[in-house]
Design a protein around this motif. Structure first.
Motif, PDB file in Angstrom:
ATOM      1  N   ARG A 137      12.238  18.964  87.089  1.00  0.00           N
ATOM      2  CA  ARG A 137      12.083  17.839  88.028  1.00  0.00           C
ATOM      3  C   ARG A 137      13.139  17.968  89.115  1.00  0.00           C
ATOM      4  N   ASN A 150      11.066  13.521 100.209  1.00  0.00           N
ATOM      5  CA  ASN A 150      11.534  12.820  99.009  1.00  0.00           C
ATOM      6  C   ASN A 150      11.532  11.307  99.174  1.00  0.00           C
ATOM      7  N   GLN A 158      11.153   9.969  95.715  1.00  0.00           N
ATOM      8  CA  GLN A 158      10.032  10.791  95.252  1.00  0.00           C
ATOM      9  C   GLN A 158      10.543  12.175  94.864  1.00  0.00           C
ATOM     10  N   TYR A 160       9.619  15.899  92.246  1.00  0.00           N
ATOM     11  CA  TYR A 160       8.502  16.766  91.886  1.00  0.00           C
ATOM     12  C   TYR A 160       8.812  17.505  90.593  1.00  0.00           C
ATOM     13  N   ALA A 162       8.229  20.756  89.080  1.00  0.00           N
ATOM     14  CA  ALA A 162       7.824  21.945  89.828  1.00  0.00           C
ATOM     15  C   ALA A 162       8.626  23.169  89.427  1.00  0.00           C
ATOM     16  N   VAL A 180       3.751  22.668  92.085  1.00  0.00           N
ATOM     17  CA  VAL A 180       4.002  21.311  91.610  1.00  0.00           C
ATOM     18  C   VAL A 180       2.857  20.880  90.707  1.00  0.00           C
ATOM     19  N   VAL A 183       3.737  14.708  90.963  1.00  0.00           N
ATOM     20  CA  VAL A 183       4.562  14.032  91.958  1.00  0.00           C
ATOM     21  C   VAL A 183       5.008  12.699  91.363  1.00  0.00           C
ATOM     22  N   LEU A 301       2.451  13.309 100.755  1.00  0.00           N
ATOM     23  CA  LEU A 301       3.780  13.602 100.216  1.00  0.00           C
ATOM     24  C   LEU A 301       4.869  13.496 101.280  1.00  0.00           C
TER      25      LEU A 301
END
Length: 405
Positions: A137, A150, A158, A160, A162, A180, A183, A301
Motif C-alpha cells: 500500500r 493522492n 487516497q 494504492y 500496488a 494497482v 484504490v 484517480l
C-alpha cells in the motif's frame, strides 16, 4: 629570534595538518552520525472547515488527523515503511460524504473527512541498479496529479495497493510503471456502495525526460479496469503527452490527452487539454491558463481539489464523467505580504463543451505561512456560483495547522 621560532612552529603545524588531512572521527562519533535503523513518521493536521452547498444545510467540521508510522534504514537495498492514519471529528455538524460513514446526516453540506482509522501505507522497497521497486500500500502521484494523485487535501488520503517501479538508467529519463489492484479512497473503510475502496486491474505507465536544458517532456498511458458493482463506469484508457519549458522569461506548460471508453457508460471518447503561462515578478507570480475536458472525459484517480477551484463544486462529475464538458479558464496571482505569509488569489470562468457557454464562476483565496520545517498554517476560501442544473453554488472556508516530523 623568539618571533621567528614561533612562525616556524606555526608553519610546520599547518603543513602537517594539510598533509594529514582532517583527522578521522572516533568510532563512537561515526556511529552517532549514521542514519538510525528506524525513523518515526509523524504528520498531524488540525482543521476547521465550513461548507455551504446550495439546497443543503451549512456544515461545520473540526477534525484532527494523525498519520503515525516508521521507516527503516536500507539494508542491502531493502527498506520498509508502515503508517497508520486516524481521523477524529471534534465538531461533527457535517455530512462525511458517503453512506456508512460517520457523521452521516445527508441534510448537511458534504465535507469528505469522515472519522476513520486505517492502514495508510505499508510497503517493502528495494533500490538498486537505477531502479526503485515498491510492493504494498503506497502513495502514487504522477505529474501534476490531473489523472493519478493522492487527494492530499482531504484528511484521509487516497493510496494504492500496488507494485510500482521507477527506473533512471538513461540519463534524464525517468520511467514509471504501477500495477494497482485496489484504490483506497478518501471515504475510508466504512463507506458503502460506489464510495467503497475500488478494486480492479489498473496499469499505469508514465515517463518524463529532462535531458534538454530548461525543458521537461512527459508521456503516459493509463489503462483502468474496475470491478463491476463498485465503481461502475470508471473504466477508461487514457493516452497523453505534456511539456514544460521557459521562453523569454515565461514558463509555458501544455498537456494533451485522448481518452477512450469515457463517460458513465464507457461508450464515449474525448480530449483533455491543459495550457498555462506563468510569469514571475521577483517574489510574485502570475498564472493564466485554461483546462478543458470534453463531455464524458473522466479523471477518477485525480487529486480533484487542485483543479477547478477550492469550492470542490465540480469534483464528482469530473471523477465519473457525468458532465457535458468542463472548461476552466483561470487567472491566479501570488504575492508575499508580511511575516512570510504568501497570499494567492484566483478567478475561474467555467464553460461546457462549447467552452463559451456559461456554467458559472469561482473565486479562490489562500493564505499560507511556513513557520519552520515542522509547522505550516493555511487558510482557504473557495466560492463557486452557478445557475446550471448540473451544479450547486458552493462556499467553503477552512483554517488548518500542520505538523510534520
Amino acid at each position: 629570534m623568539k618571533h621567528h621560532l614561533t612562525s616556524l612552529l606555526a608553519l610546520a603545524a599547518t603543513t602537517v595538518i594539510a598533509e594529514a588531512g582532517t583527522p578521522a572521527p572516533s568510532p563512537e562519533i561515526a556511529a552517532a552520525t549514521e542514519a538510525p535503523w528506524i525513523t518515526p513518521l509523524v504528520d498531524i493536521r488540525l482543521r476547521y472547515e465550513f461548507a455551504d452547498v446550495d439546497g443543503l444545510d451549512p456544515s461545520h467540521a473540526l477534525t484532527i488527523r494523525e498519520r503515525l508510522g516508521f521507516k527503516t534504514k536500507a539494508w542491502h537495498g531493502f527498506s520498509l515503511l508502515a503508517e497508520g492514519e486516524f481521523t477524529q471529528a471534534i465538531v461533527d455538524d457535517y455530512y462525511g460524504g458517503a453512506p456508512g460513514v460517520d457523521p452521516n446526516d445527508v441534510r448537511n453540506s458534504f465535507i469528505n473527512d469522515p472519522e476513520n482509522a486505517e492502514l495508510n501505507q505499508a510497503y517493502l522497497q528495494y533500490t538498486g541498479f537505477d531502479t526503485t521497486v515498491k510492493i504494498g500500500r503506497q502513495r502514487i502521484i504522477y505529474d501534476n496529479a490531473a489523472f493519478i494523485g493522492n487527494v492530499g487535501w482531504r484528511q484521509n488520503e487516497q493510496t494504492y495497493d500496488a507494485v510500482s517501479l521507477s527506473n533512471t538508467s538513461i540519463p534524464g529519463l525517468t520511467l514509471n510503471y504501477s500495477y494497482v489492484d485496489q484504490v483506497n479512497r478518501v471515504f475510508g473503510e466504512d463507506a458503502t456502495g460506489i464510495f467503497e475502496n475500488a478494486p480492479g486491474e489498473i496499469h499505469l505507465f508514465n515517463a518524463s525526460y529532462t535531458g534538454i536544458k530548461g525543458v521537461t517532456l512527459g508521456g503516459y498511458i493509463y489503462d483502468m479496469s474496475f470491478d463491476d458493482g463498485v465503481t461502475v463506469g470508471w473504466d477508461n484508457q487514457t493516452y497523453g503527452v505534456s511539456g514544460k519549458g521557459t521562453v523569454a522569461g515565461l514558463t509555458l506548460y501544455g498537456e494533451l490527452a485522448y481518452q477512450d471508453e469515457a463517460g458513465p457508460l464507457n461508450n464515449e471518447e474525448g480530449l483533455y487539454a491543459h495550457f498555462n503561462v506563468t510569469k514571475a515578478f521577483g517574489t510574485q507570480s502570475l498564472v493564466v491558463g485554461v483546462e478543458h475536458l470534453d463531455a464524458g472525459v473522466q479523471t477518477p484517480l485525480c487529486t480533484v481539489h487542485v483543479f477547478n477551484g477550492y469550492a470542490d463544486a465540480t469534483d464528482a462529475r469530473r471523477i465519473n464523467g457525468t458532465h457535458g464538458g468542463l472548461t476552466d479558464t483561470y487567472v491566479s496571482y501570488m504575492v508575499p505580504i508580511f511575516c512570510g505569509i504568501k497570499w494567492t488569489n484566483a478567478v475561474h470562468l467555467f464553460g461546457d463543451n462549447a467552452i463559451s457557454n456559461d456554467l458559472g464562476f469561482g473565486v479562490d483565496s489562500v493564505l499560507a505561512k511556513k513557520f519552520d520545517d515542522h509547522f505550516t498554517a493555511i487558510g482557504k476560501l473557495g466560492y463557486f456560483d452557478t445557475s446550471d442544473a448540473l451544479y450547486k453554488s458552493t462556499t467553503r472556508v477552512s483554517v488548518e495547522l500542520n505538523y510534520t516530523f
